[in-house]
Design a protein around this motif. Structure first.
Motif, PDB file in Angstrom:
ATOM      1  N   ASN A  86       2.274   3.599 -16.461  1.00 44.04           N
ATOM      2  CA  ASN A  86       1.259   2.846 -15.711  1.00 44.04           C
ATOM      3  C   ASN A  86       1.895   1.807 -14.801  1.00 44.04           C
ATOM      4  OD1 ASN A  86      -0.970   4.212 -16.707  1.00 44.04           O
ATOM      5  ND2 ASN A  86      -1.228   2.824 -18.451  1.00 44.04           N
ATOM      6  N   GLY A  87       3.045   1.270 -15.205  1.00 49.05           N
ATOM      7  CA  GLY A  87       3.759   0.312 -14.383  1.00 49.05           C
ATOM      8  C   GLY A  87       4.226   0.924 -13.070  1.00 49.05           C
ATOM      9  N   ILE A  88       4.598   2.209 -13.115  1.00 49.75           N
ATOM     10  CA  ILE A  88       5.010   2.907 -11.891  1.00 49.75           C
ATOM     11  C   ILE A  88       3.829   3.007 -10.927  1.00 49.75           C
ATOM     12  CG2 ILE A  88       5.858   5.079 -10.933  1.00 49.75           C
ATOM     13  CD1 ILE A  88       7.338   5.554 -13.555  1.00 49.75           C
ATOM     14  N   TRP A  89       2.688   3.433 -11.437  1.00 48.51           N
ATOM     15  CA  TRP A  89       1.516   3.580 -10.577  1.00 48.51           C
ATOM     16  C   TRP A  89       1.033   2.225 -10.047  1.00 48.51           C
ATOM     17  CZ3 TRP A  89       2.654   8.154  -9.977  1.00 48.51           C
ATOM     18  CH2 TRP A  89       2.703   9.124 -10.960  1.00 48.51           C
ATOM     19  N   ALA A  90       1.113   1.177 -10.863  1.00 46.97           N
ATOM     20  CA  ALA A  90       0.637  -0.146 -10.445  1.00 46.97           C
ATOM     21  C   ALA A  90       1.516  -0.765  -9.366  1.00 46.97           C
ATOM     22  CB  ALA A  90       0.569  -1.080 -11.653  1.00 46.97           C
ATOM     23  N   SER A  91       2.734  -0.265  -9.219  1.00 50.36           N
ATOM     24  CA  SER A  91       3.646  -0.821  -8.221  1.00 50.36           C
ATOM     25  C   SER A  91       3.098  -0.659  -6.801  1.00 50.36           C
ATOM     26  CB  SER A  91       5.010  -0.128  -8.314  1.00 50.36           C
ATOM     27  OG  SER A  91       5.568  -0.264  -9.594  1.00 50.36           O
ATOM     28  N   PHE A  92       2.346   0.415  -6.564  1.00 50.64           N
ATOM     29  CA  PHE A  92       1.874   0.709  -5.211  1.00 50.64           C
ATOM     30  C   PHE A  92       0.886  -0.327  -4.674  1.00 50.64           C
ATOM     31  CE2 PHE A  92       3.744   4.664  -6.555  1.00 50.64           C
ATOM     32  CZ  PHE A  92       4.287   5.188  -5.396  1.00 50.64           C
ATOM     33  N   PRO A  93      -0.207  -0.649  -5.385  1.00 49.79           N
ATOM     34  CA  PRO A  93      -1.124  -1.651  -4.830  1.00 49.79           C
ATOM     35  C   PRO A  93      -0.506  -3.043  -4.716  1.00 49.79           C
ATOM     36  CG  PRO A  93      -1.762  -1.043  -7.081  1.00 49.79           C
ATOM     37  CD  PRO A  93      -0.740  -0.053  -6.627  1.00 49.79           C
ATOM     38  N   ILE A  94       0.401  -3.393  -5.633  1.00 51.80           N
ATOM     39  CA  ILE A  94       1.067  -4.702  -5.551  1.00 51.80           C
ATOM     40  C   ILE A  94       1.899  -4.777  -4.274  1.00 51.80           C
ATOM     41  CG2 ILE A  94       2.775  -6.219  -6.623  1.00 51.80           C
ATOM     42  CD1 ILE A  94       1.872  -5.108  -9.335  1.00 51.80           C
ATOM     43  N   ALA A  95       2.680  -3.721  -3.995  1.00 54.32           N
ATOM     44  CA  ALA A  95       3.516  -3.689  -2.786  1.00 54.32           C
ATOM     45  C   ALA A  95       2.665  -3.700  -1.521  1.00 54.32           C
ATOM     46  CB  ALA A  95       4.416  -2.463  -2.815  1.00 54.32           C
ATOM     47  N   ASP A  96       1.532  -2.982  -1.541  1.00 53.81           N
ATOM     48  CA  ASP A  96       0.644  -2.953  -0.372  1.00 53.81           C
ATOM     49  C   ASP A  96       0.119  -4.347  -0.042  1.00 53.81           C
ATOM     50  OD1 ASP A  96       0.835  -0.222   0.108  1.00 53.81           O
ATOM     51  OD2 ASP A  96      -0.827   0.272  -1.233  1.00 53.81           O
ATOM     52  N   ALA A  97      -0.255  -5.097  -1.052  1.00 56.25           N
ATOM     53  CA  ALA A  97      -0.793  -6.440  -0.843  1.00 56.25           C
ATOM     54  C   ALA A  97       0.272  -7.374  -0.267  1.00 56.25           C
ATOM     55  CB  ALA A  97      -1.326  -6.998  -2.165  1.00 56.25           C
ATOM     56  N   LEU A  98       1.479  -7.311  -0.802  1.00 55.39           N
ATOM     57  CA  LEU A  98       2.553  -8.176  -0.318  1.00 55.39           C
ATOM     58  C   LEU A  98       2.957  -7.816   1.117  1.00 55.39           C
ATOM     59  CD1 LEU A  98       4.769  -8.264  -3.553  1.00 55.39           C
ATOM     60  CD2 LEU A  98       3.361 -10.121  -2.630  1.00 55.39           C
ATOM     61  N   ALA A  99       3.018  -6.523   1.422  1.00 54.62           N
ATOM     62  CA  ALA A  99       3.379  -6.083   2.772  1.00 54.62           C
ATOM     63  C   ALA A  99       2.319  -6.499   3.790  1.00 54.62           C
ATOM     64  CB  ALA A  99       3.571  -4.567   2.800  1.00 54.62           C
ATOM     65  N   PHE A 100       1.064  -6.490   3.374  1.00 61.94           N
ATOM     66  CA  PHE A 100      -0.019  -6.920   4.263  1.00 61.94           C
ATOM     67  C   PHE A 100       0.160  -8.380   4.673  1.00 61.94           C
ATOM     68  CE2 PHE A 100      -4.114  -9.054   4.805  1.00 61.94           C
ATOM     69  CZ  PHE A 100      -4.671  -8.307   5.831  1.00 61.94           C
TER      70      PHE A 100
END
Length: 452
Positions: free
Chosen positions: A414-428
């Motif tokens: 689940n940590g692998i999948w959760a990495s995507f939305p966290i990275a999207d928010a920071l990149a935004f």
């Protein structure tokens, strides 16, 4: 209407539609053929076949990255040269693009085939996935020359405002691939090798079509033999501008390698297949916004080069609105119907169950992605390599890769999948800050030019 006059005078809304819609259709169809490839392999070979394609994908991304390095960088120079009426530089740039991608394609094919097994091990192929990945990639590598040439040359066609031809190149490749897939996979019982062969034939056909387009004289550009001679200044500028796109794609390749290895460790072969399926779905749903970006960049580059800053600003804001709408709709569809969408690829209950859980986590920040795409495209079109590079690095290199390496230690798969939305928010956040800074610069230029 003459294409140069069209870029300079036609209303931005109509122009964006005229250039973006063909690009959207072309890129959507292009994504669909990867999508269809995976469906045929999933139905004809199984989840291990999907995993084999997924393992091989970082190599294809790397080839795409280099094609964009010279293609997008050169296209930016061509757009601005056309705006400034410097046809000699535009022709020279196109010739240099041809030379560089031909050399790269041939070199990549030879090196990739020579070191095939070590490459696949590096990519994360487990013993059970290795035969499928080897069968697929060994054939795909022979198409590297055609793929890199077609992708880079397509950028030239878009840079001169000929969106329809750019669309046709993608349609030819995609339609031919979809026709050949079932023939080779099912009819000739070639499995993943059939999928790879269909892809290579489709890419070769596209490359020859583009070559015919230039030789026939339909392009605004007139590339002579002397234009093919490498020009250090042009190649250096193309690389500097295109480097951000290169980094974004290469980081996708590096991410793929890390994801494959991490997924095998924390989830197994089925998790690799899940990632492959979700990745294909994202490609289909997000490609329209990349199509808008492709249509937007020559408009911005041409009008910025012609000092029509008010038109350039209008193009930016209309594009931001359009991609934001697509991002939101993508989130709604992917979050609401994961079982239906994943079920298209496979009947494997384990793959579907795990895929639903992964999808609902990965898509959480999808509404923010469109703005990031236009932000990076804006700086590329303006020829501002550093901010474009920062934005290209932000999501995958600065945020996603480190998070993917850290979170699984605490939260497992689940940590692998959760990495995507966290990275999207920071990149935004990073994109938003740089975007606002550039808008202030634009307002100053508009005021000085007396256009507002």
């Amino acid at each position: 209407m003459d294409r140069q006059k069209m870029l300079a005078e036609e209303s931005i809304g109509k122009l964006l539609m005229k250039l973006s819609v063909p690009a959207m259709i072309g890129m959507l169809v292009q994504a669909l053929y990867n999508f269809v490839d995976t469906i045929f392999v999933g139905r004809g070979v199984g989840s291990l076949g999907i995993a084999g394609i997924t393992i091989s994908f970082p190599v294809q991304i790397f080839v795409m990255a280099f094609a964009q390095l010279i293609g997008i960088g050169g296209a930016s120079i061509i757009s601005r040269s056309l705006g400034a009426k410097d046809m000699a530089k535009a022709n020279r740039t196109a010739g240099n693009i041809f030379t560089v991608v031909i050399f790269f394609g041939a070199t990549m094919a030879v090196l990739g085939f020579t070191f095939l097994e070590p490459i696949l091990k590096l990519l994360g192929a487990s013993p059970t996935i290795m035969p499928y990945a080897s069968d697929y990639l060994s054939i795909i590598l022979f198409g590297t020359f055609f793929f890199s040439f077609a992708m880079a040359t397509n950028s030239i066609v878009r840079a001169e405002g000929n969106a329809k031809v750019a669309m046709y190149t993608m349609l030819i490749s995609a339609i031919l691939n979809v026709i050949l897939d079932p023939i080779f996979i099912f009819g000739l019982d070639m499995g993943v090798r059939g999928a790879a062969l269909a892809t290579v034939i489709a890419q070769a056909t596209t490359a020859f079509y583009l070559l015919y387009y230039f030789l026939k004289g339909e392009s605004l550009l007139r590339v002579e033999l002397h234009d093919l001679k490498p020009n250090r200044a042009i190649i250096r500028e193309s690389f500097a501008i295109g480097f951000s796109a290169f980094v974004r794609q290469v980081s996708g390749s590096v991410l793929g390698i890390i994801m494959n290895n991490t997924l095998v460790l924390y989830g197994g072969d089925v998790s690799v297949a899940v990632f492959g399926v979700i990745n294909r779905l994202f490609m289909v749903f997000l490609m329209p916004m990349f199509g808008i970006n492709q249509g937007f960049m020559p408009i911005l580059g041409f009008n910025y080069g012609a000092r029509k800053y008010d038109r350039a600003m209008e193009a930016i804001w209309l594009s931001v609105i359009a991609v934001s709408i697509i991002s939101i709709l993508t989130f709604v569809v992917l979050f609401s119907f994961p079982e239906v969408l994943i079920g298209i690829f496979s009947r494997d209950s384990e793959l579907i169950s795990e895929g639903i859980k992964a999808m609902k986590i990965i898509v959480l920040m999808t509404p923010l992605i469109g703005f990031q795409v236009i932000g990076a495209g804006m700086f590329q079109a303006l020829g501002k390599g550093l901010p474009a590079l920062i934005l290209s690095m932000a999501r995958q290199i600065l945020f996603l890769i480190p998070i993917v390496l850290i979170l699984p230690y605490f939260f497992g798969l689940n940590g692998i999948w959760a990495s995507f939305p966290i990275a999207d928010a920071l990149a935004f956040i990073v994109t938003f800050v740089l975007f606002l800074k550039e808008m202030k610069v634009f307002k100053v230029k508009i005021r000085k030019a007396g256009e507002f």
